[in-house]
Design a protein around this motif. Structure first.
Motif, PDB file in Angstrom:
ATOM      1  N   ILE A 225       0.838  -1.196   0.000  1.00  0.00           N
ATOM      2  CA  ILE A 225       0.000   0.000   0.000  1.00  0.00           C
ATOM      3  C   ILE A 225       0.876   1.249   0.000  1.00  0.00           C
ATOM      4  O   ILE A 225       0.636   2.209  -0.735  1.00  0.00           O
ATOM      5  CB  ILE A 225      -0.927   0.007   1.228  1.00  0.00           C
ATOM      6  N   PHE A 228       2.203   1.850  -3.384  1.00  0.00           N
ATOM      7  CA  PHE A 228       1.211   2.469  -4.260  1.00  0.00           C
ATOM      8  C   PHE A 228       1.170   3.967  -4.043  1.00  0.00           C
ATOM      9  O   PHE A 228       1.123   4.747  -4.991  1.00  0.00           O
ATOM     10  CB  PHE A 228      -0.180   1.880  -3.991  1.00  0.00           C
ATOM     11  N   VAL A 229       1.198   4.344  -2.757  1.00  0.00           N
ATOM     12  CA  VAL A 229       1.210   5.767  -2.447  1.00  0.00           C
ATOM     13  C   VAL A 229       2.413   6.420  -3.127  1.00  0.00           C
ATOM     14  O   VAL A 229       2.300   7.476  -3.752  1.00  0.00           O
ATOM     15  CB  VAL A 229       1.257   5.976  -0.919  1.00  0.00           C
ATOM     16  N   ILE A 231       4.165   5.429  -5.836  1.00  0.00           N
ATOM     17  CA  ILE A 231       4.162   5.576  -7.296  1.00  0.00           C
ATOM     18  C   ILE A 231       3.048   6.512  -7.766  1.00  0.00           C
ATOM     19  O   ILE A 231       3.169   7.135  -8.808  1.00  0.00           O
ATOM     20  CB  ILE A 231       4.143   4.230  -8.058  1.00  0.00           C
TER      21      ILE A 231
ATOM     22  N   MET B 140      -6.157   3.671  -6.874  1.00  0.00           N
ATOM     23  CA  MET B 140      -5.184   3.820  -5.806  1.00  0.00           C
ATOM     24  C   MET B 140      -5.561   4.904  -4.816  1.00  0.00           C
ATOM     25  O   MET B 140      -5.283   4.787  -3.630  1.00  0.00           O
ATOM     26  CB  MET B 140      -3.818   4.090  -6.405  1.00  0.00           C
ATOM     27  N   LEU B 143      -8.091   3.530  -2.547  1.00  0.00           N
ATOM     28  CA  LEU B 143      -7.357   2.644  -1.640  1.00  0.00           C
ATOM     29  C   LEU B 143      -6.728   3.456  -0.510  1.00  0.00           C
ATOM     30  O   LEU B 143      -6.816   3.106   0.671  1.00  0.00           O
ATOM     31  CB  LEU B 143      -6.275   1.917  -2.433  1.00  0.00           C
ATOM     32  N   ALA B 144      -6.119   4.576  -0.872  1.00  0.00           N
ATOM     33  CA  ALA B 144      -5.457   5.413   0.132  1.00  0.00           C
ATOM     34  C   ALA B 144      -6.471   5.990   1.123  1.00  0.00           C
ATOM     35  O   ALA B 144      -6.215   6.028   2.327  1.00  0.00           O
ATOM     36  CB  ALA B 144      -4.689   6.537  -0.551  1.00  0.00           C
ATOM     37  N   GLN B 147      -7.400   3.364   3.519  1.00  0.00           N
ATOM     38  CA  GLN B 147      -6.337   3.186   4.518  1.00  0.00           C
ATOM     39  C   GLN B 147      -6.355   4.308   5.548  1.00  0.00           C
ATOM     40  O   GLN B 147      -6.093   4.092   6.728  1.00  0.00           O
ATOM     41  CB  GLN B 147      -4.963   3.172   3.830  1.00  0.00           C
ATOM     42  N   TRP B 265      -7.841  -3.116   3.556  1.00  0.00           N
ATOM     43  CA  TRP B 265      -7.957  -3.068   2.091  1.00  0.00           C
ATOM     44  C   TRP B 265      -8.265  -4.437   1.532  1.00  0.00           C
ATOM     45  O   TRP B 265      -8.871  -4.569   0.473  1.00  0.00           O
ATOM     46  CB  TRP B 265      -6.697  -2.487   1.465  1.00  0.00           C
TER      47      TRP B 265
END
Lengths: 307, 338
Positions: A225, A228-229, A231, B140, B143-144, B147, B265
């Motif tokens: 995770i 991902f942050v 990139i 993404m 997703l963040a 989180q 996630w």
């Protein structure tokens, strides 16, 4: 206070470099093959487990590392042939799902082979001490080695991408894969190579943290995770972006956890500051990401030609 | 690019079938849903007759996840927005119960109202930022945000932090203790599911829903004929978030335990698998996907400790070799697709 800041900045740098090693492979694979690989984090985990095993068998960390890296490379290539090569022409959602399934398999497979209990890898004797920095401040040798090894890898990767023929093909492939293929380049082999390289980089990151973290199932999920942050902040497909963003995320996360509460204490009463600090610290990098994306929806170093 | 690829009619049989025979396909799906609901309704007496009351507990879980999957299907299946943080809403709903109960507000209706309000607000804020991005960036960034919500509740030490918090009792329903019995909770969840199904059916069939689907299929064309996709997508995102918040309220009551584990996630990934397994862009499919996923999970986990292994393999095989999930399969068997 200054010493603490320096120490945390170094820890942040070290963490950032690890993130870069994992993120570099992920962003290459995404940039060139347009493939979202959720299972990239488990390759990091596999690297750590392989290093733990080979170190235990040979009794030497460096031998263990030397055996783990090619094994991770081969493992990555086998996965690419078996599964990922089927996914290149699928849409992102299907890639997300298939690699999600692969995470389940590999996490469980690791549990079956090595058990659910964490393994530990001893720091090799020669790298165990610490060195003086400034004044009373000392820093562990092993962490310095991680920083140096990571920087060297980044340099090597830059040379490979910017200065070699393979790198030229990689850059061309990232911009327009069908065109490169039309020019007679064996794109299949290129993809396999990139995938193996990415797997090995992730495995290398896993190998380097094995002595300082516990090696356990699921360890790849949390770093995935964060990667991902990285990139997304850096701009998908950009190695340079991944490097800058990885260091940024590493430093913001590490320094924020230590200094966030200190800064807050000067703004509000201690109890409230402590709770707010605890709440905000782990969210900092996600806030950073949201802010970056709000300002620049395709990251700091967007791929040319991308929307 | 994934925005249009997700639901390219040439690739997605559900969409293709929908486009070719809208009335027939939708009537078939409605009948299938009604049959499913009838089976659900008959389940508690059947479980009692079979001497297996635990079945109701499992079925409650299935019904609750079906609500969550339905809500995700609105954004994923009808809006082609691959939201990878949907479990956050499940957690927000669950924590609404825990936090309000600790403040002495124990009625599920009030808790649901707060859950809907907070979920909708969270969806509005995060959706507004996420929708500035497209494709993989959207995946993404959601997703963040998921989180972010996860870490927020992990750090909430007053409510157990990482370990979560055990509820003293289930919520009351308008002052009655209807939810205390497993069967009472089950039927409550089922009523919510049926209501959600018909609500979303109306939403999807409305002008709003047609714009949403039009944007999914070809955003450029929709813009060209004068629709700005953003407000439609954001509204769908908010509706989905709010509905999933209600699922969270029910989930907290079912387990009588609330923890950040509801919003990892991986949980968001599971919800996506449910929707895709059932067939994106069909409401009945989302319900069928939740049933299939959880039934499979139950069966496999009772058979083998390492059930994740065959489960993961099955997901990969499904992705590689089937198109359109359960709904697509059923459609093919019954000849909805030539």
């Amino acid at each position: 206070m200054t010493n603490l800041l320096l120490l945390q900045a170094l820890n942040g740098l070290q963490f950032g470099i690890l993130l870069f090693l994992v993120a570099a492979g992920l962003t290459l694979i995404f940039g060139i093959m347009d493939l979202i690989n959720l299972a990239h984090g488990v390759l990091y985990m596999v690297g750590a487990y392989l290093t733990a095993t080979f170190t235990a068998v040979t009794g030497d960390f460096f031998l263990g590392l030397a055996l783990a890296l090619p094994t991770a490379l081969v493992f990555g290539i086998v996965l690419e042939r078996l599964i990922f090569s089927q996914l290149y022409d699928r849409d992102h959602l299907e890639q997300v799902l298939a690699t999600f399934g692969l995470i389940l398999i590999l996490n469980e497979g690791v549990k079956m082979i090595w058990g659910a209990a964490p393994l530990s890898v001893p720091v090799p004797d020669i790298l165990s001490g610490s060195v003086p920095l400034v004044g009373p401040l000392r820093y562990p040798v092993f962490r310095i080695i991680i920083i140096v090894a990571g920087l060297l890898t980044a340099l090597g990767l830059w040379v490979l991408v910017a200065r070699t023929r393979v790198g030229m093909l990689l850059r061309a492939g990232a911009t327009n894969a069908p065109m490169v293929s039309a020019l007679g380049v064996d794109v299949k082999r290129l993809f396999m190579l990139v995938f193996g390289l990415g797997a090995m980089l992730a495995g290398f990151a896993g190998a380097m943290v094995a002595p300082i973290l516990s090696v356990e199932p699921g360890m790849g999920d949390s770093i995935l995770i964060l990667t991902f942050v990285v990139i997304v902040i850096g701009g998908v497909g950009s190695i340079r972006g991944a490097f800058v963003a990885a260091i940024l995320v590493g430093v913001v996360d590490t320094v924020g956890r230590t200094f966030g509460p200190i800064v807050l204490r000067s703004l509000m009463e201690p109890a409230a500051a402590a709770q707010t600090g605890r709440t905000l610290a782990p969210m900092l990098i996600y806030i950073l990401m949201a802010v970056v994306l709000f300002a620049r929806p395709s990251g700091l170093f967007p791929k040319k030609g991308a929307a | 690019m994934s925005q249009s690829a997700v639901s390219d009619p040439a690739v997605d049989p559900a969409v293709a079938a929908d486009a070719r025979q809208p009335r027939l396909a939708s009537r078939g799906a409605l009948v299938a849903a009604l049959i499913l609901f009838a089976i659900f309704a008959a389940l508690p007496p059947a479980a009692t007759a079979a001497g297996d009351p635990f079945l109701v507990v499992t079925a409650t879980r299935i019904v609750i996840y079906a609500i969550a999957a339905l809500s995700l299907d609105l954004v994923l299946g009808y809006g082609a927005m691959v939201s990878f943080g949907h479990a956050a809403f499940l957690g927000i709903g669950a924590y609404s119960v825990a936090i309000l109960a600790s403040l002495g507000i124990g009625d599920v209706v009030l808790q649901a109202v707060v859950a809907v309000a907070v979920s909708a607000l969270f969806a509005l804020l995060t959706g507004a930022i996420s929708l500035r991005t497209k494709g993989v960036y959207f995946i993404m960034i959601t997703l963040a945000f998921g989180q972010m919500a996860f870490f927020f509740f992990v750090s909430l030490s007053a409510y157990g932090g990482d370990d979560g918090v055990t509820l003293y009792s289930r919520s009351t329903l308008l002052g009655t203790s209807a939810l205390e019995s497993d069967v009472g909770l089950y039927y409550t969840a089922l009523v919510v599911l049926v209501a959600a199904f018909f609500l979303l059916r109306t939403v999807v069939a409305s002008r709003f829903g047609r714009v949403l689907r039009g944007t999914r299929d070809n955003a450029v064309r929709m813009q060209a004929i004068g629709f700005a996709p953003f407000p439609y997508q954001l509204t769908a995102y908010v509706i989905a978030g709010a509905l999933c918040g209600i699922a969270g309220v029910l989930l907290a009551n079912q387990t009588e335990f609330v923890s950040p584990a509801y919003m990892t996630w991986q949980r968001s990934g599971e919800l996506i698998v449910m929707v895709v397994l059932g067939g994106m862009g069909t409401l009945t499919g989302a319900i069928a996907g939740a049933v299939g996923y959880l039934a499979l999970e139950n069966v496999l986990s009772s058979m083998w400790e390492h059930w994740h292994l065959p489960f993961g393999a099955l997901i990969i095989l499904l992705v590689l070799y089937t198109r359109g999930g359960i709904a697509g399969l059923v459609g093919r068997i019954f000849g909805a697709r030539p």
